[in-house]
Design a protein around this motif. Structure first.
Motif, PDB file in Angstrom:
ATOM      1  N   ARG A  48       0.841  -1.197   0.000  1.00  0.00           N
ATOM      2  CA  ARG A  48       0.000   0.000   0.000  1.00  0.00           C
ATOM      3  C   ARG A  48       0.877   1.247   0.000  1.00  0.00           C
ATOM      4  O   ARG A  48       1.151   1.832   1.056  1.00  0.00           O
ATOM      5  N   PRO A  49       1.375   1.674  -1.171  1.00  0.00           N
ATOM      6  CA  PRO A  49       2.245   2.858  -1.204  1.00  0.00           C
ATOM      7  C   PRO A  49       1.608   4.097  -0.596  1.00  0.00           C
ATOM      8  O   PRO A  49       2.322   4.976  -0.083  1.00  0.00           O
ATOM      9  N   ASP A  50       0.290   4.197  -0.604  1.00  0.00           N
ATOM     10  CA  ASP A  50      -0.372   5.388  -0.075  1.00  0.00           C
ATOM     11  C   ASP A  50      -0.122   5.578   1.419  1.00  0.00           C
ATOM     12  O   ASP A  50      -0.336   6.674   1.959  1.00  0.00           O
ATOM     13  N   LEU A  51       0.340   4.529   2.114  1.00  0.00           N
ATOM     14  CA  LEU A  51       0.622   4.663   3.545  1.00  0.00           C
ATOM     15  C   LEU A  51       1.702   5.692   3.826  1.00  0.00           C
ATOM     16  O   LEU A  51       1.776   6.251   4.927  1.00  0.00           O
ATOM     17  N   ALA A  52       2.557   5.951   2.836  1.00  0.00           N
ATOM     18  CA  ALA A  52       3.627   6.936   3.024  1.00  0.00           C
ATOM     19  C   ALA A  52       3.068   8.322   3.282  1.00  0.00           C
ATOM     20  O   ALA A  52       3.757   9.183   3.858  1.00  0.00           O
ATOM     21  N   GLY A  53       1.829   8.567   2.857  1.00  0.00           N
ATOM     22  CA  GLY A  53       1.221   9.879   3.077  1.00  0.00           C
ATOM     23  C   GLY A  53       1.016  10.202   4.537  1.00  0.00           C
ATOM     24  O   GLY A  53       0.821  11.370   4.899  1.00  0.00           O
ATOM     25  N   HIS A  54       1.049   9.199   5.415  1.00  0.00           N
ATOM     26  CA  HIS A  54       0.855   9.416   6.846  1.00  0.00           C
ATOM     27  C   HIS A  54       2.130   9.860   7.554  1.00  0.00           C
ATOM     28  O   HIS A  54       2.085  10.200   8.734  1.00  0.00           O
ATOM     29  N   VAL A  55       3.265   9.801   6.882  1.00  0.00           N
ATOM     30  CA  VAL A  55       4.552   9.978   7.550  1.00  0.00           C
ATOM     31  C   VAL A  55       5.066  11.400   7.340  1.00  0.00           C
ATOM     32  O   VAL A  55       5.320  11.817   6.210  1.00  0.00           O
ATOM     33  N   ALA A  56       5.214  12.126   8.438  1.00  0.00           N
ATOM     34  CA  ALA A  56       5.794  13.467   8.373  1.00  0.00           C
ATOM     35  C   ALA A  56       7.305  13.370   8.563  1.00  0.00           C
ATOM     36  O   ALA A  56       7.779  12.656   9.446  1.00  0.00           O
ATOM     37  N   ASP A  57       8.047  14.066   7.714  1.00  0.00           N
ATOM     38  CA  ASP A  57       9.501  14.152   7.816  1.00  0.00           C
ATOM     39  C   ASP A  57      10.168  12.773   7.918  1.00  0.00           C
ATOM     40  O   ASP A  57      10.703  12.401   8.965  1.00  0.00           O
ATOM     41  N   PRO A  58      10.134  11.981   6.853  1.00  0.00           N
ATOM     42  CA  PRO A  58      10.806  10.661   6.892  1.00  0.00           C
ATOM     43  C   PRO A  58      12.286  10.752   7.244  1.00  0.00           C
ATOM     44  O   PRO A  58      12.853   9.804   7.800  1.00  0.00           O
ATOM     45  N   ALA A  59      12.909  11.901   6.965  1.00  0.00           N
ATOM     46  CA  ALA A  59      14.348  12.037   7.212  1.00  0.00           C
ATOM     47  C   ALA A  59      14.688  11.929   8.692  1.00  0.00           C
ATOM     48  O   ALA A  59      15.858  11.726   9.040  1.00  0.00           O
ATOM     49  N   ARG A  60      13.682  12.029   9.577  1.00  0.00           N
ATOM     50  CA  ARG A  60      13.972  11.936  11.008  1.00  0.00           C
ATOM     51  C   ARG A  60      14.529  10.563  11.388  1.00  0.00           C
ATOM     52  O   ARG A  60      15.169  10.413  12.438  1.00  0.00           O
ATOM     53  N   LYS A 120       6.834  12.012  -3.144  1.00  0.00           N
ATOM     54  CA  LYS A 120       6.994  12.837  -4.343  1.00  0.00           C
ATOM     55  C   LYS A 120       6.067  12.364  -5.460  1.00  0.00           C
ATOM     56  O   LYS A 120       5.617  13.165  -6.284  1.00  0.00           O
ATOM     57  N   ARG A 121       5.802  11.044  -5.491  1.00  0.00           N
ATOM     58  CA  ARG A 121       4.940  10.470  -6.535  1.00  0.00           C
ATOM     59  C   ARG A 121       3.852   9.642  -5.868  1.00  0.00           C
ATOM     60  O   ARG A 121       3.912   8.411  -5.838  1.00  0.00           O
ATOM     61  N   PRO A 122       2.845  10.307  -5.306  1.00  0.00           N
ATOM     62  CA  PRO A 122       1.852   9.607  -4.460  1.00  0.00           C
ATOM     63  C   PRO A 122       1.036   8.546  -5.175  1.00  0.00           C
ATOM     64  O   PRO A 122       0.445   7.689  -4.515  1.00  0.00           O
ATOM     65  N   ASN A 123       0.989   8.553  -6.506  1.00  0.00           N
ATOM     66  CA  ASN A 123       0.193   7.554  -7.228  1.00  0.00           C
ATOM     67  C   ASN A 123       1.039   6.404  -7.767  1.00  0.00           C
ATOM     68  O   ASN A 123       0.552   5.601  -8.569  1.00  0.00           O
ATOM     69  N   ILE A 124       2.276   6.294  -7.339  1.00  0.00           N
ATOM     70  CA  ILE A 124       3.179   5.270  -7.867  1.00  0.00           C
ATOM     71  C   ILE A 124       2.733   3.883  -7.403  1.00  0.00           C
ATOM     72  O   ILE A 124       2.239   3.703  -6.288  1.00  0.00           O
ATOM     73  N   SER A 125       2.880   2.895  -8.272  1.00  0.00           N
ATOM     74  CA  SER A 125       2.517   1.509  -7.941  1.00  0.00           C
ATOM     75  C   SER A 125       3.739   0.744  -7.447  1.00  0.00           C
ATOM     76  O   SER A 125       4.883   1.208  -7.596  1.00  0.00           O
ATOM     77  N   CYS A 126       3.486  -0.420  -6.902  1.00  0.00           N
ATOM     78  CA  CYS A 126       4.588  -1.288  -6.460  1.00  0.00           C
ATOM     79  C   CYS A 126       5.521  -1.614  -7.624  1.00  0.00           C
ATOM     80  O   CYS A 126       6.736  -1.550  -7.494  1.00  0.00           O
ATOM     81  N   GLY A 127       4.941  -1.974  -8.781  1.00  0.00           N
ATOM     82  CA  GLY A 127       5.771  -2.304  -9.942  1.00  0.00           C
ATOM     83  C   GLY A 127       6.663  -1.159 -10.351  1.00  0.00           C
ATOM     84  O   GLY A 127       7.838  -1.350 -10.683  1.00  0.00           O
ATOM     85  N   ALA A 128       6.129   0.073 -10.325  1.00  0.00           N
ATOM     86  CA  ALA A 128       6.933   1.237 -10.683  1.00  0.00           C
ATOM     87  C   ALA A 128       8.006   1.505  -9.636  1.00  0.00           C
ATOM     88  O   ALA A 128       9.123   1.933  -9.972  1.00  0.00           O
ATOM     89  N   ILE A 129       7.689   1.256  -8.370  1.00  0.00           N
ATOM     90  CA  ILE A 129       8.702   1.414  -7.320  1.00  0.00           C
ATOM     91  C   ILE A 129       9.897   0.508  -7.592  1.00  0.00           C
ATOM     92  O   ILE A 129      11.054   0.922  -7.508  1.00  0.00           O
ATOM     93  N   LEU A 130       9.615  -0.729  -7.938  1.00  0.00           N
ATOM     94  CA  LEU A 130      10.695  -1.693  -8.149  1.00  0.00           C
ATOM     95  C   LEU A 130      11.584  -1.292  -9.320  1.00  0.00           C
ATOM     96  O   LEU A 130      12.778  -1.613  -9.329  1.00  0.00           O
ATOM     97  N   GLU A 131      11.010  -0.621 -10.326  1.00  0.00           N
ATOM     98  CA  GLU A 131      11.819  -0.179 -11.456  1.00  0.00           C
ATOM     99  C   GLU A 131      12.866   0.847 -11.037  1.00  0.00           C
ATOM    100  O   GLU A 131      13.910   0.972 -11.667  1.00  0.00           O
ATOM    101  N   HIS A 132      12.608   1.584  -9.956  1.00  0.00           N
ATOM    102  CA  HIS A 132      13.599   2.551  -9.464  1.00  0.00           C
ATOM    103  C   HIS A 132      14.848   1.845  -8.948  1.00  0.00           C
ATOM    104  O   HIS A 132      15.930   2.433  -8.932  1.00  0.00           O
ATOM    105  N   TRP A 133      14.682   0.608  -8.508  1.00  0.00           N
ATOM    106  CA  TRP A 133      15.814  -0.128  -7.931  1.00  0.00           C
ATOM    107  C   TRP A 133      16.265  -1.274  -8.846  1.00  0.00           C
ATOM    108  O   TRP A 133      16.966  -2.180  -8.409  1.00  0.00           O
ATOM    109  N   ARG A 134      15.891  -1.237 -10.133  1.00  0.00           N
ATOM    110  CA  ARG A 134      16.198  -2.347 -11.047  1.00  0.00           C
ATOM    111  C   ARG A 134      17.678  -2.709 -11.043  1.00  0.00           C
ATOM    112  O   ARG A 134      18.051  -3.875 -10.973  1.00  0.00           O
TER     113      ARG A 134
END
Length: 595
Positions: free
Chosen positions: A465-477, A498-512
């Motif tokens: 559920r990538p949308d869960l990231a929307g609950h997190v303030a200041d991940p850099a902490r 930065k890309r709230p509508n990104i899917s799991c498949g698209a996330i994995l492409e960032h780390w290909r």
């Protein structure tokens, strides 16, 4: 590969296409619950274990382990490279491909090398038909029983005597001369100039899985010449520890390959093909590697490895066995076929014919039988200490096996041989009683996420559920927390925000092309059994634990400083604030980012 196309374009592309549509147009899918299922197209199986998640935009096979996004599927299924897949999907979704970013010289060079290799293959084939000295090469092929049709199918050619047959025809300018040197087709002289690597040899083009010529093997015609076989050197196109000769031709000849036979050389492959055995492949002058096994088992669930029956052949088989043990996942079968002394596959199939040869292949020694047979021969089974020694010899081999079912069946067979009850043998070897590992074993069961580290739990749930990231303030902490995977979690949170509508498949492409990619793929392959309305609760619990670690560490650091040198007013205020945070975080079910 992804570096040549802007990542934001790939994200947008994957948001516009549906992996279910992409795969269903090639492999018919059936809806099962919220996912889709089919028999895996990458290995033979009777029960469907290939699952496609429309929510994740991700596929995974619980049998062979194949997994990825729509891009990864097309790369493996259609044998296309990354750029070709992106172009096809972009055209399908109506997107205009952006101007490709500048690439490294090595990558540009690699893209340009295939044409000149095909030209070299054309030159060698022409020489086999028309060169005055080709008679000896043709006679050799006829003596081996090859027809013109099979020679043409495998692209067999002839490199004439002389130093510049290829160089004079293909090296017409500086760029092409450099390409010949880079591919290893020509050798550069110390004082300038170059000459052909292959001379007076029968030439065998080596093709990749898409049928492109990437290298050559050359066999001497005059047995006085050395070496008998000469392969192209390693190059941007050719890595001999990964490639298999004849694999492309086998897939072209057979729609379905139930069994693959791995032999030693080019002529073994071609001679067997001449006799109608079209499923033989060969390693290229190197021992078996793990990189060889992956494409073999993706095509067929059963692989038979053919070795000479002498001591050297059995030693080679024993080394291959060590390579295979960690790779024997569910559904994979490996066998060992040993040739009679003085025979090779070519001579044996000539002597006994195709039916008898295939019968030998089908009845080849199983990996477990070969393992125990080999070790049993080293001990005196009539003595107690000999049987105990057998157990000790088997122990390190068992440690390499990842397939739990296979491991416990092997332990049972070992127990029978040394006359010890299976339960006692399992206890002696420090193994737990076996439970069958099916797909459910690799999935997170309800509540199981609590047994994972908070970091792994959070990452797993973000992939669900990538949308869960929307609950997190200041991940850099969290960045300074010294927890395994923390940097990956922070980067993942920042990407999704930065890309709230990104899917799991698209996330994995960032780390290909990054080392963390394989860990993300493994976590994405695990299907959570947590109810959908429990994801947020589990995710917040994981972050709350991380926040507690972060606050506790800062709080203790300030306390230690206060004991030794005192605190400034700002630090005292921070200490009070941290104490309040500790108290708030100790409250159950409190969201880490709630006020």
């Amino acid at each position: 590969m992804a570096g040549r196309i802007p990542q934001h374009f790939i994200d947008e592309l994957l948001s516009r296409i549906d992996i279910v549509d992409v795969i269903d147009s090639r492999v018919p899918l059936r809806k099962t619950g919220r996912d889709y299922q089919a028999r895996c197209p990458f290995h033979e199986e009777k029960t469907p274990s290939f699952t496609v998640s429309q929510t994740k935009q991700f596929y995974h096979c619980f049998g062979c382990g194949a997994h990825g996004s729509a891009i990864g599927f097309l790369m493996d299924y259609e044998h296309m490279d990354f750029i070709e897949v992106v172009k096809e999907l972009a055209q399908r979704s109506g997107m205009e491909l952006p101007t490709l970013e500048r690439n490294t010289p090595d990558k540009r060079q690699q893209q340009d090398l295939h044409p000149i290799m095909q030209e070299a293959a054309n030159v060698y084939r022409h020489q086999l038909k028309h060169h005055a000295d080709a008679t000896k090469a043709v006679d050799y092929l006829k003596q081996r029983g090859l027809t013109g049709e099979i020679a043409a199918e495998y692209g067999i050619g002839f490199a004439p005597p002389g130093w510049d047959t290829l160089c004079s025809r293909l090296g017409v300018d500086a760029q092409r001369r450099q390409q010949l040197i880079t591919t290893g087709m020509a050798i550069e002289k110390d004082g300038g100039g170059m000459y052909d690597r292959f001379r007076n040899r029968v030439m065998f083009p080596i093709r990749d899985r898409r049928g492109r010529v990437i290298a050559f093997g050359g066999r001497v015609i005059d047995n006085a010449d050395k070496p008998k076989y000469l392969n192209s050197p390693e190059s941007p196109l050719f890595h001999k520890g990964r490639e298999l000769y004849g694999l492309f031709e086998a897939r072209q000849a057979l729609r379905q390959i139930d069994r693959l036979l791995v032999v030693e050389g080019y002529m073994d492959v071609i001679a067997l093909a001449q006799h109608g055995i079209r499923y033989a492949v060969a390693t290229l002058g190197t021992a078996l590697t793990p990189e060889h096994l992956s494409p073999l088992f993706r095509i067929s669930s059963e692989v038979v490895f053919c070795f000479d029956g002498d001591r050297a052949g059995r030693d080679a088989a024993w080394k291959a066995l060590d390579i295979m043990l960690p790779e024997l996942k569910d559904g994979r079968t490996a066998r060992f076929m040993f040739l009679p002394e003085g025979e090779d596959p070519d001579s044996l199939v000539r002597a006994i014919g195709k039916p008898a040869f295939e019968a030998r292949t089908a009845s080849a020694l199983s990996l477990s039988d070969f393992l125990l047979q080999n070790l049993t021969q080293r001990v005196d089974m009539s003595a107690i200490d000999g049987r105990a020694r057998l157990v000790d010899l088997t122990r390190p081999k068992l440690a390499k096996i990842s397939n739990t079912v296979f491991k416990h069946m092997l332990i049972n067979e070992l127990a029978n041989r040394v006359n010890i009850p299976s339960a006692e043998m399992i206890q002696l070897l420090g193994e737990r009683p076996g439970k069958r590992r099916g797909p459910a074993n690799s999935r997170m069961q309800s509540g199981e996420s609590r047994t994972l580290s908070p970091v792994r739990t959070a990452i797993s749930l973000l992939l669900e559920r990538p949308d869960l990231a929307g609950h997190v303030a200041d991940p850099a902490r969290f960045r300074d927390l010294e927890e395994p995977g923390m940097g990956l979690l922070v980067e993942l949170l920042e990407l999704i925000q930065k890309r709230p509508n990104i899917s799991c498949g698209a996330i994995l492409e960032h780390w290909r092309d990054r080392p963390e990619g394989k860990h993300l793929n493994r976590l994405a392959s695990a299907s959570s059994a947590i109810p959908s309305d429990g994801y947020e609760h589990e995710f917040n619990d994981a972050l709350r634990l991380l926040d507690k670690q972060r606050v506790d560490r800062s709080y203790r650091a300030l306390l230690r400083k206060g004991e030794t040198g005192g605190l400034s007013p700002e630090e005292k205020q921070l200490l009070t604030q941290l104490l309040q945070e500790k108290q708030a975080l100790s409250q159950p079910n409190r969201r880490p980012d709630s006020p």
